[in-house]
Design an enzyme around this catalytic site. Structure first.
Site, PDB file in Angstrom:
ATOM      1  N   GLU A 278       0.802  -1.228   0.000  1.00  0.00           N
ATOM      2  CA  GLU A 278       0.000   0.000   0.000  1.00  0.00           C
ATOM      3  C   GLU A 278       0.836   1.280   0.000  1.00  0.00           C
ATOM      4  O   GLU A 278       0.610   2.186   0.796  1.00  0.00           O
ATOM      5  CB  GLU A 278      -0.959  -0.003   1.208  1.00  0.00           C
ATOM      6  CG  GLU A 278      -1.865  -1.223   1.218  1.00  0.00           C
ATOM      7  CD  GLU A 278      -2.861  -1.240   2.390  1.00  0.00           C
ATOM      8  OE1 GLU A 278      -2.767  -0.367   3.277  1.00  0.00           O
ATOM      9  OE2 GLU A 278      -3.723  -2.134   2.402  1.00  0.00           O
TER      10      GLU A 278
ATOM     11  N   GLU B 249      -6.110 -10.794  -1.196  1.00  0.00           N
ATOM     12  CA  GLU B 249      -6.903 -10.582   0.026  1.00  0.00           C
ATOM     13  C   GLU B 249      -8.386 -10.511  -0.301  1.00  0.00           C
ATOM     14  O   GLU B 249      -9.125  -9.671   0.233  1.00  0.00           O
ATOM     15  CB  GLU B 249      -6.460  -9.285   0.730  1.00  0.00           C
ATOM     16  CG  GLU B 249      -4.977  -9.264   1.073  1.00  0.00           C
ATOM     17  CD  GLU B 249      -4.540  -7.982   1.788  1.00  0.00           C
ATOM     18  OE1 GLU B 249      -5.410  -7.218   2.276  1.00  0.00           O
ATOM     19  OE2 GLU B 249      -3.322  -7.755   1.863  1.00  0.00           O
TER      20      GLU B 249
ATOM     21  N   ASN C 130       2.169  -5.232  -3.168  1.00  0.00           N
ATOM     22  CA  ASN C 130       0.773  -5.558  -2.869  1.00  0.00           C
ATOM     23  C   ASN C 130      -0.011  -4.269  -2.591  1.00  0.00           C
ATOM     24  O   ASN C 130       0.477  -3.374  -1.894  1.00  0.00           O
ATOM     25  CB  ASN C 130       0.770  -6.445  -1.609  1.00  0.00           C
ATOM     26  CG  ASN C 130      -0.567  -7.107  -1.327  1.00  0.00           C
ATOM     27  OD1 ASN C 130      -1.143  -7.746  -2.208  1.00  0.00           O
ATOM     28  ND2 ASN C 130      -1.067  -6.958  -0.106  1.00  0.00           N
TER      29      ASN C 130
ATOM     30  N   HIS D 281     -10.306  -6.199  -2.189  1.00  0.00           N
ATOM     31  CA  HIS D 281     -11.375  -5.993  -1.195  1.00  0.00           C
ATOM     32  C   HIS D 281     -12.499  -5.258  -1.925  1.00  0.00           C
ATOM     33  O   HIS D 281     -12.460  -4.039  -2.079  1.00  0.00           O
ATOM     34  CB  HIS D 281     -10.866  -5.152  -0.017  1.00  0.00           C
ATOM     35  CG  HIS D 281      -9.786  -5.836   0.770  1.00  0.00           C
ATOM     36  ND1 HIS D 281     -10.015  -6.970   1.513  1.00  0.00           N
ATOM     37  CD2 HIS D 281      -8.468  -5.543   0.948  1.00  0.00           C
ATOM     38  CE1 HIS D 281      -8.893  -7.354   2.104  1.00  0.00           C
ATOM     39  NE2 HIS D 281      -7.942  -6.500   1.771  1.00  0.00           N
TER      40      HIS D 281
ATOM     41  N   ASP E  56     -12.153 -10.410  -0.625  1.00  0.00           N
ATOM     42  CA  ASP E  56     -13.437 -10.487   0.080  1.00  0.00           C
ATOM     43  C   ASP E  56     -14.395  -9.526  -0.613  1.00  0.00           C
ATOM     44  O   ASP E  56     -13.970  -8.528  -1.199  1.00  0.00           O
ATOM     45  CB  ASP E  56     -13.319 -10.229   1.596  1.00  0.00           C
ATOM     46  CG  ASP E  56     -12.564  -8.967   1.974  1.00  0.00           C
ATOM     47  OD1 ASP E  56     -12.392  -8.070   1.114  1.00  0.00           O
ATOM     48  OD2 ASP E  56     -12.144  -8.850   3.149  1.00  0.00           O
TER      49      ASP E  56
END
Ligand code: XIL
Length: 672
Positions: free
Chosen positions: A165, A273, A208, A245, A275
């Site tokens: 990030e 990651e 990432n 996400h 979701d």
């Protein structure tokens, strides 16, 4: 003392006529043919060479529902918080890896790969790092953090999220403000990747981030430019992680394009990651299909198992409900995982997983390792190799054979080109001692932090050593059994009890052995009791034609899948040795033939090419080059290599005096 007899002391080629009559159609060794069912996320993803992972919290491993789902469904794990800076270096220079070790241990014992998450991130960062204002200090603190963490986990991590990030949200395409950016400037990302590569060259190194899934977004474009710059200048980067996400509308329509464009830069892409708010089935399926349509999309990780495990638990964004039941999205993912095969990998990385092919072809080296007789060792043949790659070296153990019997030898080298010049350490000079010792198998028993050498002495025996590279460190032989188990006595006929092989899953260890009379036996004990307690000996496979299921059995876990592979050496209709193969879903399960016949062998002179000359017609007793070195005996699913014993086809005479040599097969039909 004359050594106890060894199987096949007769000349193999003399068997030709008899075996031809009985092996017209190869038997199935008692297997119950059942196709391998890809009924889990991990197994289904493995069909196309991908992993399917989840974030894991160390504190939940004791929750039975949680760990049962974890072990059943997933082939990769990412520690959710345990490897972050605030968990590993809370105060400067003082490192804690206990919780992360628990996750890595759990995963490694099950052949699951581990994503390391994360080294340099503005969040979950201890206050003492954020307070540093001096660039020299911060640079050395960051380098030390990366080096210490990577060194601790060296060899165990599939991919590291080196920097997380680092870019700002919104339309600026700028770097995010952070202590790293503010104090060190743009160069901190490159410096982190270079530091990571030198600390663990075997791990993939990823950048990432989130909100980089939509191709036209300024943030996506900025990350793309950075990766393009890195690859063009040789800054070590292997992969880009798309956190994914998502809101309830799922991935942006351009997600596939984004993945493909990044992959075209020469890096792997991973969904790291995942979701999705409310977990709509189509949104999940679209995400999986986007990955499945890009060959360099190596795998998908969901950010937790049950909705109740999620950091967004209020949005029920995962594949299992709070009780551990499969949600609609689960079925959609399983179906969508039938994507096209993952085909490419960065050259620096461990092999990735895929389903094994149904046919094999190989290329063989010449004879790489030959006997090195000395004044007290009049060796005729070197045989039955066992090999692990550990700490930058191949460590090979083998039988040495002579007219007077069998003992063991150890050698190590960093490259196959040096195998022939390596020193041979005769183990009869160690506590292992002289007399009949043969057919070694070596592995690291992680629960005890100890190397084991398993071999035959008439019983099934073992020695242990804290340091594999020290030949004098082996303990004196001890036996696994008080005496030959009754079921073996009842079935061995005029055969020999040979070729002991240990493999463990998370709960149990299994000891396989052969009798040169058509039976493969299996005993078991628990991981906690090992090396003691081997009982419940059963016939794991059998064939009425003993030459079709003769000896030298190997059993392996296939990395990134829920498959095990069984190899058994047979004697063909031409009298020559070759290997047959089966797969199975659990170590105590039943076998399905893979490449199990003379016409479709696992490895036989007929499916091996010999670019440097056909020095052998036998592909005999050997071992796969493993993906790791522990008791799970995990092998890669791709680009297999097999170290075997071969023989000058014109050699004849006493079986113990035959001039066996060691050569290396490399698979030539790997699809990944
Ligand atoms: C989250 C964890 O899931 C939470 O348990 C923790 O409190 C905060 O971090 N991006 C990342 C992950 O890279 O590390 C974050 O994980 C979620 C967002």
């Amino acid at each position: 003392m004359k050594c106890p007899p060894r199987p096949g002391r007769r000349l193999a080629s003399l068997l030709g006529a008899f075996v031809a009559a009985t092996l017209a159609v190869a038997g199935t060794a008692g297997a119950q043919p059942a196709p391998v069912q890809a009924s889990t996320l991990g197994a289904q993803a493995a069909q196309s060479g991908r992993y399917f992972g989840t974030a894991v919290a160390a504190g939940k491993l004791g929750d039975g529902t949680y760990s049962a789902l974890l072990d059943r469904e997933f082939t990769a794990v990412t520690p959710e918080n345990e490897m972050k800076w605030d968990a590993t270096e809370r105060s400067r220079g003082s490192f804690t890896f206990t919780a992360a070790d628990r996750i890595v241990g759990h995963a490694t014992a099950r052949g699951q790969r581990v994503r390391g998450h994360t080294l340099v991130w503005h969040s979950q960062l201890p206050g003492w790092v954020g307070a540093i204002t001096d660039a020299t200090t911060l640079r050395s603190v960051v380098r030390n953090h990366i080096t210490t963490e990577l060194s601790h986990f060296k060899g165990k991590i599939y991919a590291w999220d080196v920097v997380n990030e680092a870019f700002a949200d919104g339309g600026s395409g700028a770097r995010r403000a952070s202590v790293f950016q503010n104090v060190l400037g743009d160069g901190y990302i490159e410096d982190a990747f270079r530091t990571a590569r030198s600390a663990d060259p075997s791990a993939k190194l990823c950048y990432n981030d989130y909100n980089i899934e939509n191709w036209s977004d300024a943030k996506t474009q900025a990350v793309y430019r950075m990766v393009r710059d890195f690859t063009s200048r040789g800054v070590p980067i292997d992969c880009v992680g798309f956190q994914s996400h998502f809101g309830s509308s799922g991935p942006p329509a351009s997600f596939r394009t984004t993945l493909a464009n990044f992959a075209a830069l020469g890096v792997d892409v991973q969904i790291t990651e995942l979701d999705i708010a409310q977990a709509p089935a189509t949104a999940y399926a679209d995400t999986v299909k986007a990955c499945g349509s890009v060959a360099r999309c190596a795998g998908i990780t969901v950010w937790g198992i049950r909705d109740s495990d999620s950091w967004r638990s209020g949005e029920n964004p995962l594949l299992f409900d709070g009780a551990g039941n499969k949600k609609a999205a689960y079925g959609a993912v399983l179906t969508a995982l039938g994507g096209t095969a993952a085909t490419t990998r960065a050259a620096t990385t461990p092999a990735s997983a895929a389903a094994l092919p149904a046919r094999f072809s190989w290329s063989s080296s010449g004879a790489l390792i030959s006997p090195k007789p000395d004044a007290t060792h009049n060796i005729a043949g070197i045989k039955d190799p066992s090999v692990v790659y550990y700490n930058g070296k191949y460590h090979v153990f083998a039988s040495v054979a002579s007219a007077s019997g069998y003992n063991l030898v150890y050698l190590s080298f960093s490259d196959w080109s040096q195998a022939g010049s390596a020193t041979h350490h005769y183990l009869d000079r160690t506590a292992i001692g002289s007399g009949y010792r043969a057919a070694p198998q070596v592995f690291y028993y992680a629960p005890q932090k100890l190397w084991y050498l398993v071999y035959q002495t008439g019983n099934a025996s073992y020695s242990t050593n804290p340091d594999i590279s020290n030949p004098n460190g082996w303990s004196a032989p001890r036996n696994f059994y008080s005496s030959m188990p009754d079921i073996i006595k009842q079935n061995i006929g005029s055969g020999y009890w040979v070729d002991m092989w240990v493999i463990c899953d998370s709960a149990n260890c299994y000891l396989f052995s052969s009798d040169d009379n058509g039976h493969l036996y299996r005993s078991q004990t628990t991981v906690g009791q090992f090396p003691n307690g081997f009982t419940n000996t059963v016939i794991a496979a059998q064939d009425s034609d003993k030459y079709a299921l003769f000896e030298a059995s190997n059993v392996y876990k296939v990395q990134g899948s829920n498959q095990y592979l069984l190899l058994v050496e047979a004697i063909g209709s031409d009298g020559r040795r070759y290997f047959r193969s089966w797969t199975f879903g659990s170590l105590a399960g039943s076998w399905s033939p893979l490449a199990a016949s003379e016409s479709n062998p696992f490895a036989r002179a007929s499916n091996v090419s010999f670019p440097s000359g056909a020095w052998t017609k036998d592909i005999s007793h050997g071992e796969m080059i493993r993906a790791g070195y522990d008791q799970t005996l995990t092998i890669p699913a791709c680009k297999l290599q097999y170290l075997y014993q071969g023989l000058n086809p014109n050699a004849s005479g006493d079986y113990n005096s035959l001039p066996w040599r060691l050569g290396l097969l490399t698979q030539t039909n790997s699809t990944c």
